[in-house]
Design a protein around this motif. Structure first.
Motif, mmCIF file in Angstrom:
data_model
loop_
_atom_site.group_PDB
_atom_site.id
_atom_site.type_symbol
_atom_site.label_atom_id
_atom_site.label_comp_id
_atom_site.label_asym_id
_atom_site.label_seq_id
_atom_site.Cartn_x
_atom_site.Cartn_y
_atom_site.Cartn_z
ATOM 1 N N ALA A 87 -40.094 -22.593 27.795
ATOM 2 C CA ALA A 87 -41.093 -22.668 28.861
ATOM 3 C C ALA A 87 -41.046 -21.411 29.732
ATOM 4 O O ALA A 87 -42.091 -20.848 30.089
ATOM 5 C CB ALA A 87 -40.846 -23.914 29.714
ATOM 6 N N GLY A 91 -43.952 -18.575 30.512
ATOM 7 C CA GLY A 91 -44.452 -18.521 31.874
ATOM 8 C C GLY A 91 -44.900 -19.851 32.428
ATOM 9 O O GLY A 91 -45.841 -19.910 33.234
ATOM 10 N N THR A 92 -44.229 -20.936 32.019
ATOM 11 C CA THR A 92 -44.609 -22.254 32.495
ATOM 12 C C THR A 92 -43.345 -23.083 32.717
ATOM 13 O O THR A 92 -42.237 -22.563 32.646
ATOM 14 C CB THR A 92 -45.567 -22.935 31.487
ATOM 15 N N SER A 93 -43.512 -24.365 33.009
ATOM 16 C CA SER A 93 -42.380 -25.256 33.202
ATOM 17 C C SER A 93 -42.219 -26.154 31.985
ATOM 18 O O SER A 93 -43.130 -26.277 31.153
ATOM 19 C CB SER A 93 -42.585 -26.119 34.447
ATOM 20 N N GLU A 96 -44.854 -28.847 31.796
ATOM 21 C CA GLU A 96 -46.216 -28.341 31.655
ATOM 22 C C GLU A 96 -46.447 -27.587 30.348
ATOM 23 O O GLU A 96 -47.570 -27.140 30.083
ATOM 24 C CB GLU A 96 -46.567 -27.430 32.831
ATOM 25 N N SER A 97 -45.396 -27.443 29.531
ATOM 26 C CA SER A 97 -45.543 -26.671 28.290
ATOM 27 C C SER A 97 -46.633 -27.239 27.394
ATOM 28 O O SER A 97 -47.443 -26.496 26.824
ATOM 29 C CB SER A 97 -44.209 -26.645 27.530
ATOM 30 N N ASN A 99 -49.329 -29.014 28.118
ATOM 31 C CA ASN A 99 -50.676 -28.725 28.623
ATOM 32 C C ASN A 99 -51.024 -27.257 28.484
ATOM 33 O O ASN A 99 -52.180 -26.910 28.183
ATOM 34 C CB ASN A 99 -50.790 -29.158 30.082
ATOM 35 N N ARG A 100 -50.028 -26.400 28.690
ATOM 36 C CA ARG A 100 -50.279 -24.953 28.548
ATOM 37 C C ARG A 100 -50.674 -24.631 27.110
ATOM 38 O O ARG A 100 -51.615 -23.857 26.868
ATOM 39 C CB ARG A 100 -49.011 -24.189 28.945
ATOM 40 N N SER A 210 -43.805 -16.898 22.085
ATOM 41 C CA SER A 210 -45.108 -17.555 21.933
ATOM 42 C C SER A 210 -45.575 -17.542 20.485
ATOM 43 O O SER A 210 -46.256 -18.476 20.036
ATOM 44 C CB SER A 210 -46.158 -16.886 22.827
#
Length: 474
Positions: A87, A91-93, A96-97, A99-100, A210
């Motif tokens: 994550a 660049g996310t939590s 929230e991964s 949803n990202r 990614s």
């Protein structure tokens, strides 16, 4: 040979969307551990990574082995072994991964083709795999294995690219074994074999996480995973034509192995410690003839731990959950969340939370899950009040809401994973297994019976807002 300790600044090239930039981010927040003593790639690197994973103070660190016995290449490990690290790299939590990634799946950015690339700073057209510090990880592995190789192939019939992670055993200086999971790359290979041709493959090492996560998405056949990776990074993945084969490779990769999966040659491959924490057996499997090795001048070698380590399964779980959630919502829109478990090897177990409006919907969810990701074996369906990332909550649902005679549904002889030790393998890469759907939801009409016994919510909120006063003597 040994390497000198090189400051990270000399590794970083100013780009924000490549492997070394991610290492820079980890170092900036104090989460890069540099190992400066000489370390042997045969078992010792794996042992250090395992100890780092398990140490309370080091479990969230990436490891950089600066001095690798017999090689000029440093090795990077433990980059993908926790959901939090992946994550952070995206660049996310952690929460929230999904949803990202779902958002990135709806807004793909096609790759950008370039003429020049950092991965071509050194080109070796008389390849010798011995220049790479390829580790041996598990005690009875058949030899050194490439475990983090992003395999890029194209459909011989349509030309559409596929990205996936396969394992590669080192056979000779220019020959790799390959075990292709029964997914899209295998379909490319079978199409090439039917045409009597080898399958060109670029194996990229040291890419932005990614790309690795996107390679694990279960997208429709003939969908380019790298377009999703571009969306995750906010810019197109740069690709460059290979030097010796008809394929493209990530321009910013640390190392690229160019080769061809031969259509008429096999070799005994394995054993290898796999995601089920057991050894995949020896099999006659295809080979990759290496045509060239290209790399950056100061290249880093990326290794992903397997077997008893959670690294390869964490990478698989984070990549597979979003596409599974999307597929399930297409079938049952009230599905709220999915979790593919680490203990299930990121292949066998999925837990689904849903709002159930009709009896029988959990079974529908289970069948949809098997259709979307056909290597799943057990699907557990719970109500939306259960936090599926909390094992205690899941066990609570199984213990109080599931009747084995009524709520366990077994489907016999379904396509499975040949690396599942209980599967029945009937050919190389082909197996069947019995599967199960477990409905651990509250029966409609029984909601009052299942009302949770809790302190009144308004009292909990009031006490929580002024909790410190209960801890003083005044």
């Amino acid at each position: 040979m040994s390497t000198k300790s090189v400051p990270m600044r000399s590794f970083w090239d100013g780009s924000s969307n490549n492997f070394r930039a991610i290492l820079e981010h980890f170092e900036n927040v104090g989460r890069l551990a540099r190992i400066k003593v000489e370390v042997d790639p045969i078992f010792e690197i794996a042992a250090v990574c395992r100890h780092m994973e398990q140490a309370p103070d080091w479990g969230q660190h990436v490891v950089l082995f600066e001095n690798v016995k017999g090689s000029e290449f440093p090795i990077v490990g433990n980059l993908c072994d926790t959901r939090d690290k992946l994550a952070f790299a995206m660049g996310t939590s952690t929460r929230e991964s999904v949803n990202r990634i779902l958002d990135a799946m709806t807004r793909p950015i096609p790759v950008q083709l370039v003429d020049e690339a950092p991965c071509h700073e050194v080109v070796i057209t008389e390849p010798d795999l011995g220049v790479l510090p390829i580790p041996t990880m598990s005690e009875f592995d058949g030899g050194p294995y490439i475990s983090a190789g992003l395999h890029l192939t194209s459909n011989p019939l349509t030309g559409v690219r596929n990205a996936g992670i396969q394992r590669n055993q080192v056979h000779d200086s220019d020959l790799l074994g390959i075990y292709m999971a029964p997914t899209h790359m295998l379909q490319h290979y079978l199409a090439a074999k039917e045409a009597g041709s080898p399958l060109p493959v670029a194996i990229a090492l040291g890419v932005h996480p990614s790309l690795l996560v996107s390679s694990q998405l279960r997208l429709p056949f003939d969908t380019d995973e790298l377009a999703v990776a571009g969306s995750l990074m906010g810019e197109a993945v740069r690709m460059v034509p290979c030097v010796t084969i008809d394929a493209e490779a990530p321009a910013d990769a640390e190392v690229v192995i160019e080769g061809e999966v031969l259509h008429d040659t096999t070799r005994l491959e394995g054993p290898f410690g796999e995601f089920a924490r057991l050894y995949g057996p020896e099999r006659e499997l295809p080979v990759v003839k290496v045509r060239a090795i290209t790399h950056r001048r100061d290249a880093l070698y990326h290794n992903v731990m397997s077997a008893s380590s959670p690294e390869n399964v964490t990478l698989g779980a984070v990549g597979r959950e979003p596409s599974l959630l999307s597929a399930l919502r297409s079938s049952v829109p009230t599905v709220r969340a999915v979790r593919i478990t680490i203990g299930g090897g990121a292949n066998f177990h999925a837990i689904v939370a849903m709002q159930k409006n009709f009896e029988g919907e959990p079974q529908k969810v289970g069948f949809a899950a098997f259709a979307a990701q056909d290597l799943l074996k057990h699907v557990y369906v719970v109500d939306e009040d259960i936090d599926i990332f909390d094992d205690e909550e899941v066990h609570y649902a199984l213990a109080t809401r599931m009747d084995p005679a009524r709520d366990m549904h077994v489907i016999e002889n379904v396509k499975g994973n040949p690396l599942d030790p209980v599967s029945v393998e009937y050919g190389p890469g082909r197996a069947v297994v019995n599967k199960m759907i477990m409905d651990a939801t509250v029966r409609i009409g029984s909601e009052v019976k299942y009302r949770r016994a809790e302190v009144p919510a308004e009292v909990m909120e009031r006490v929580g807002q002024d909790f410190d006063r209960y801890l003083t003597d005044e």
